[in-house]
Design an enzyme around this catalytic site. Structure first.
Site, PDB file in Angstrom:
ATOM      1  N   LYS A 176     -53.556  30.232 -26.682  1.00 37.98           N
ATOM      2  CA  LYS A 176     -52.782  30.490 -27.897  1.00 37.98           C
ATOM      3  C   LYS A 176     -51.401  29.870 -27.657  1.00 37.98           C
ATOM      4  O   LYS A 176     -50.535  30.489 -27.041  1.00 37.98           O
ATOM      5  CB  LYS A 176     -52.730  32.000 -28.134  1.00 37.98           C
ATOM      6  CG  LYS A 176     -51.570  32.550 -28.903  1.00 37.98           C
ATOM      7  CD  LYS A 176     -51.549  32.119 -30.342  1.00 37.98           C
ATOM      8  CE  LYS A 176     -50.247  32.570 -30.967  1.00 37.98           C
ATOM      9  NZ  LYS A 176     -49.149  31.605 -30.757  1.00 37.98           N
ATOM     10  N   GLU A 251     -44.970  36.272 -17.452  1.00 32.17           N
ATOM     11  CA  GLU A 251     -43.822  35.452 -17.033  1.00 32.17           C
ATOM     12  C   GLU A 251     -42.818  35.549 -18.167  1.00 32.17           C
ATOM     13  O   GLU A 251     -43.023  34.979 -19.243  1.00 32.17           O
ATOM     14  CB  GLU A 251     -44.248  33.984 -16.853  1.00 32.17           C
ATOM     15  CG  GLU A 251     -45.372  33.772 -15.858  1.00 32.17           C
ATOM     16  CD  GLU A 251     -44.903  33.873 -14.417  1.00 32.17           C
ATOM     17  OE1 GLU A 251     -43.690  33.986 -14.190  1.00 32.17           O
ATOM     18  OE2 GLU A 251     -45.771  33.858 -13.531  1.00 32.17           O
ATOM     19  N   CYS A 285     -36.509  29.665 -19.024  1.00 31.78           N
ATOM     20  CA  CYS A 285     -36.459  31.053 -18.548  1.00 31.78           C
ATOM     21  C   CYS A 285     -35.635  31.175 -17.279  1.00 31.78           C
ATOM     22  O   CYS A 285     -35.032  32.208 -17.020  1.00 31.78           O
ATOM     23  CB  CYS A 285     -37.878  31.546 -18.304  1.00 31.78           C
ATOM     24  SG  CYS A 285     -38.808  30.461 -17.220  1.00 31.78           S
ATOM     25  N   GLU A 386     -30.453  37.527 -22.697  1.00 33.58           N
ATOM     26  CA  GLU A 386     -30.904  36.138 -22.579  1.00 33.58           C
ATOM     27  C   GLU A 386     -30.594  35.384 -23.871  1.00 33.58           C
ATOM     28  O   GLU A 386     -30.999  35.819 -24.949  1.00 33.58           O
ATOM     29  CB  GLU A 386     -32.411  36.110 -22.318  1.00 33.58           C
ATOM     30  CG  GLU A 386     -32.923  34.701 -22.089  1.00 33.58           C
ATOM     31  CD  GLU A 386     -34.441  34.638 -21.947  1.00 33.58           C
ATOM     32  OE1 GLU A 386     -35.156  35.258 -22.752  1.00 33.58           O
ATOM     33  OE2 GLU A 386     -34.900  33.942 -21.032  1.00 33.58           O
TER      34      GLU A 386
HETATM   35  P1  NAD Z   1     -42.358  34.777 -27.616  1.00 36.86           P
HETATM   36  O1  NAD Z   1     -42.570  35.970 -26.770  1.00 36.86           O
HETATM   37  O2  NAD Z   1     -41.832  34.966 -28.980  1.00 36.86           O
HETATM   38  O3  NAD Z   1     -43.708  33.949 -27.779  1.00 36.86           O
HETATM   39  C1  NAD Z   1     -44.468  33.504 -26.690  1.00 36.86           C
HETATM   40  C2  NAD Z   1     -45.911  33.355 -27.130  1.00 36.86           C
HETATM   41  O4  NAD Z   1     -46.410  34.654 -27.440  1.00 36.86           O
HETATM   42  C3  NAD Z   1     -46.101  32.513 -28.393  1.00 36.86           C
HETATM   43  O5  NAD Z   1     -47.308  31.801 -28.315  1.00 36.86           O
HETATM   44  C4  NAD Z   1     -46.172  33.571 -29.471  1.00 36.86           C
HETATM   45  O6  NAD Z   1     -46.834  33.136 -30.635  1.00 36.86           O
HETATM   46  C5  NAD Z   1     -46.962  34.646 -28.749  1.00 36.86           C
HETATM   47  N1  NAD Z   1     -46.843  35.992 -29.306  1.00 36.86           N
HETATM   48  C6  NAD Z   1     -45.833  36.493 -30.085  1.00 36.86           C
HETATM   49  N2  NAD Z   1     -46.126  37.766 -30.428  1.00 36.86           N
HETATM   50  C7  NAD Z   1     -47.308  38.078 -29.831  1.00 36.86           C
HETATM   51  C8  NAD Z   1     -48.123  39.240 -29.793  1.00 36.86           C
HETATM   52  N3  NAD Z   1     -47.804  40.350 -30.469  1.00 36.86           N
HETATM   53  N4  NAD Z   1     -49.261  39.207 -29.061  1.00 36.86           N
HETATM   54  C9  NAD Z   1     -49.609  38.107 -28.361  1.00 36.86           C
HETATM   55  N5  NAD Z   1     -48.887  36.968 -28.388  1.00 36.86           N
HETATM   56  C10 NAD Z   1     -47.745  36.958 -29.115  1.00 36.86           C
HETATM   57  O7  NAD Z   1     -41.428  33.795 -26.757  1.00 36.86           O
HETATM   58  P2  NAD Z   1     -40.869  32.371 -27.202  1.00 36.86           P
HETATM   59  O8  NAD Z   1     -39.709  32.585 -28.123  1.00 36.86           O
HETATM   60  O9  NAD Z   1     -41.985  31.493 -27.648  1.00 36.86           O
HETATM   61  O10 NAD Z   1     -40.378  31.820 -25.798  1.00 36.86           O
HETATM   62  C11 NAD Z   1     -39.138  32.115 -25.271  1.00 36.86           C
HETATM   63  C12 NAD Z   1     -39.242  33.207 -24.228  1.00 36.86           C
HETATM   64  O11 NAD Z   1     -40.179  32.836 -23.217  1.00 36.86           O
HETATM   65  C13 NAD Z   1     -37.948  33.405 -23.497  1.00 36.86           C
HETATM   66  O12 NAD Z   1     -37.668  34.776 -23.373  1.00 36.86           O
HETATM   67  C14 NAD Z   1     -38.195  32.804 -22.131  1.00 36.86           C
HETATM   68  O13 NAD Z   1     -37.385  33.320 -21.119  1.00 36.86           O
HETATM   69  C15 NAD Z   1     -39.626  33.073 -21.928  1.00 36.86           C
HETATM   70  N6  NAD Z   1     -40.198  32.141 -20.942  1.00 36.86           N
HETATM   71  C16 NAD Z   1     -40.526  32.617 -19.705  1.00 36.86           C
HETATM   72  C17 NAD Z   1     -41.028  31.757 -18.735  1.00 36.86           C
HETATM   73  C18 NAD Z   1     -41.393  32.257 -17.363  1.00 36.86           C
HETATM   74  O14 NAD Z   1     -42.171  31.584 -16.683  1.00 36.86           O
HETATM   75  N7  NAD Z   1     -40.880  33.380 -16.905  1.00 36.86           N
HETATM   76  C19 NAD Z   1     -41.210  30.413 -19.023  1.00 36.86           C
HETATM   77  C20 NAD Z   1     -40.864  29.966 -20.293  1.00 36.86           C
HETATM   78  C21 NAD Z   1     -40.365  30.845 -21.254  1.00 36.86           C
END
Ligand code: NAD
Length: 494
Positions: A176, A251, A285, A386
């Site tokens: 996804k 993550e 991140c 963040e």
């Molecule tokens: P997000 O949590 O909004 O979305 C991440 C993914 O989860 C997307 O595919 C989204 O559609 C999906 N998603 C959203 N709601 C969901 C639900 N209820 N159930 C299942 N999936 C769902 O995050 P984002 O805005 O896309 O990304 C930014 C965030 O990701 C930041 O907080 C960043 O720090 C984090 N990040 C972490 C790492 C790591 O390895 N630690 C790496 C990259 C990004």
């Protein structure tokens, strides 16, 4: 990429239009459509998972010898490399990162498949010490259908990091991708199938996380979720996982401290701090977004840092000289702007940046200048939340014990940077700082062979590393009776 052709999604190897709403993905540098596609519907999700489960049980993938699966994964790596430039350009359009960065992400995706091919081929199952007349063994089994949920900031690398070990372990994988950046995952699916992964094992289901992500996570046939994204989404998934008693890896976000001691090599530290926060426009991140500088060098260091930040090249992601491209969406830039306004309202001073770049070249894109905010306190929101953009908060420190207390005073604990030439001090602080990943005299360096993950609100579990494949397997203990005599209970049956 022809924006006039509606992209198909991949439902257990079948390419077709999604059953959900039609939407466009936009090039963050211009706001123009890159691709149109129909999101997956919940019916697509259910069908993909049921067919993936069937393929897992019938395709013979899990039963292939490890070196046979490895050969297919090596082929995936080869195809990614052959199409490297095409994939890098596609990813640039998809999320607006500079082309030099997207080329690195593509190279990393290929290396990830190659690495997990080797991990698959060399995974050892163990004979454990016997404590009776048994041969005792520990072996691993694939799980079935596993889900990979990824964010928009480094698509192809994030997806490879989950797909490669999941497939190496023998599973079916349902991906996804983030709604706004689905293209790399779709292409990776085509490549996996072309390389010889049984088609039914692969699904890519773009769409809204709250609908498609939830439908995937809640589905009883999904045996594990590997999630990368925001902390609140991660916690939501963890709740569902608890109810299903399903393993997850999470993550999540970060607000990583970087510490510059008085004895640091300042040329290296200035370059490393700039790269740590401003590469990927801070949409990372592990961005080193909270800076602590020894008070005796604070003014001179900040002078150099501010000059360096002001000289960074913000602009067209297609230009190889560009260091910062646009932010992912206009909405995300709005959120960064409100954080900068909040920092100022809390009492911070903008040292550099704090605005959009001016000029016609920037008008249509979601650009924002590298920004440094000073005069802040670690417990302010600007230092605790963040921002996920090109915004650095900087603070002087004088008491080295208090420094570690402040560095660790965060709900996050993903990464940390330490700049000093005193190796004993480096070691002491590397051990004292609470973080899943510590860089000493460098920053944001990655190795697929080194485990990655966070503590506290930065996540659960580890990806990468040779044992990363085990996240996608169940462990099983086997006892083989070796005694020529029956167990004593059988005596009465003679
Ligand atoms: P997000 O949590 O909004 O979305 C991440 C993914 O989860 C997307 O595919 C989204 O559609 C999906 N998603 C959203 N709601 C969901 C639900 N209820 N159930 C299942 N999936 C769902 O995050 P984002 O805005 O896309 O990304 C930014 C965030 O990701 C930041 O907080 C960043 O720090 C984090 N990040 C972490 C790492 C790591 O390895 N630690 C790496 C990259 C990004």
């Amino acid at each position: 990429m022809n924006p006039n052709i509606t992209q198909q999604i991949c439902v257990a190897g079948e390419w077709r239009l999604g059953g959900g709403d039609k939407y466009a993905t936009l090039y963050p540098a211009t706001g123009e459509p890159v691709a149109y596609l129909n999101a997956a519907s919940v019916a697509d999700v259910n069908e993909a998972i049921e067919r993936a489960d069937h393929a897992f049980r019938t395709s013979g993938w899990a039963q292939r010898k490890p070196h046979e699966r490895a050969a297919v994964l090596n082929k995936v790596a080869q195809l990614i490399r052959e199409r490297g430039e095409e994939l890098a350009q596609m990813q640039r359009l998809d999320n607006g990162k500079p082309i030099t960065e997207t080329r690195n992400l593509v190279a990393s995706a290929a290396a990830t498949f190659q690495f997990f091919a080797a991990a698959c081929e060399t995974l050892e199952e163990t004979i454990t010490p016997a404590r009776g007349d048994n041969l005792t063994m520990s072996v691993y089994e694939p799980m079935g259908v596993v889900a990979a949920i990824t964010p928009w900031n480094s698509p192809i690398a994030s997806e490879a990091q989950k797909m490669a070990p999941a497939l190496a372990a023998g599973n079916a994988v349902v991906v996804k991708p983030a709604e706004v950046t689905p293209l790399a995952a779709l292409e990776l699916a085509r490549i996996c199938i072309e390389a010889g992964v049984p088609a039914g094992l692969i699904s890519v289901l773009p769409g809204k996380g709250s609908v498609i992500g939830d439908a995937i996570t809640l589905h009883p046939l999904v045996k594990r979720v590997s999630f990368t994204g925001g902390t609140s989404t991660g916690k939501h998934i963890a709740h569902i996982a608890a109810d299903k008693m399903m393993p997850v890896s999470l993550e999540l976000g970060g607000k990583s401290p970087t510490i510059v001691f008085e004895d640091a090599d300042l040329d290296h530290a200035v370059a490393g701090v700039l790269y740590g926060i401003f590469s990927s426009s801070g949409e990372s991140c592990i961005a080193g977004s909270r800076l602590f500088v020894a008070h005796r060098i604070y003014d001179s260091f900040m002078e150099r840092l501010a000059a360096g930040a002001a000289a960074l090249r913000v602009g067209d992601p297609a230009d190889e000289k560009t260091q910062l491209g646009p932010l992912i969406t206009a909405r995300h830039r709005d959120s960064i702007e409100s954080y900068v306004a909040l920092g100022v309202a809390e009492g911070g001073r903008i040292r550099v940046g704090g605005m959009r770049p001016q000029g016609a070249a920037f008008d249509k894109g979601n650009y924002y200048l590298p920004t440094i905010i000073e005069g802040v306190k670690n417990d302010w929101r600007i230092c605790q939340e963040e921002i996920f953009g090109p915004v650095l908060v900087a603070m002087p420190f004088s008491d080295e014990d208090d420094l570690i207390r402040q560095a660790n005073d965060s709900v996050y604990a993903l990464a940390a940077g330490i700049w000093t030439q005193d190796y004993k001090k480096a070691w002491r602080y590397a051990r004292a700082v609470q973080a899943g990943n510590v860089w000493i005299n460098t920053y944001k360096q990655f190795s697929i062979s080194t485990p990655f993950g966070g503590w506290r609100d930065s996540g659960l579990g580890r990806e990468k590393g040779r044992l990363g494949i085990l996240q996608y397997m169940e462990q099983k203990s086997v006892y083989w009776g070796m005694n020529h005599m029956p167990l004593p209970w059988a005596q009465g049956a003679k």
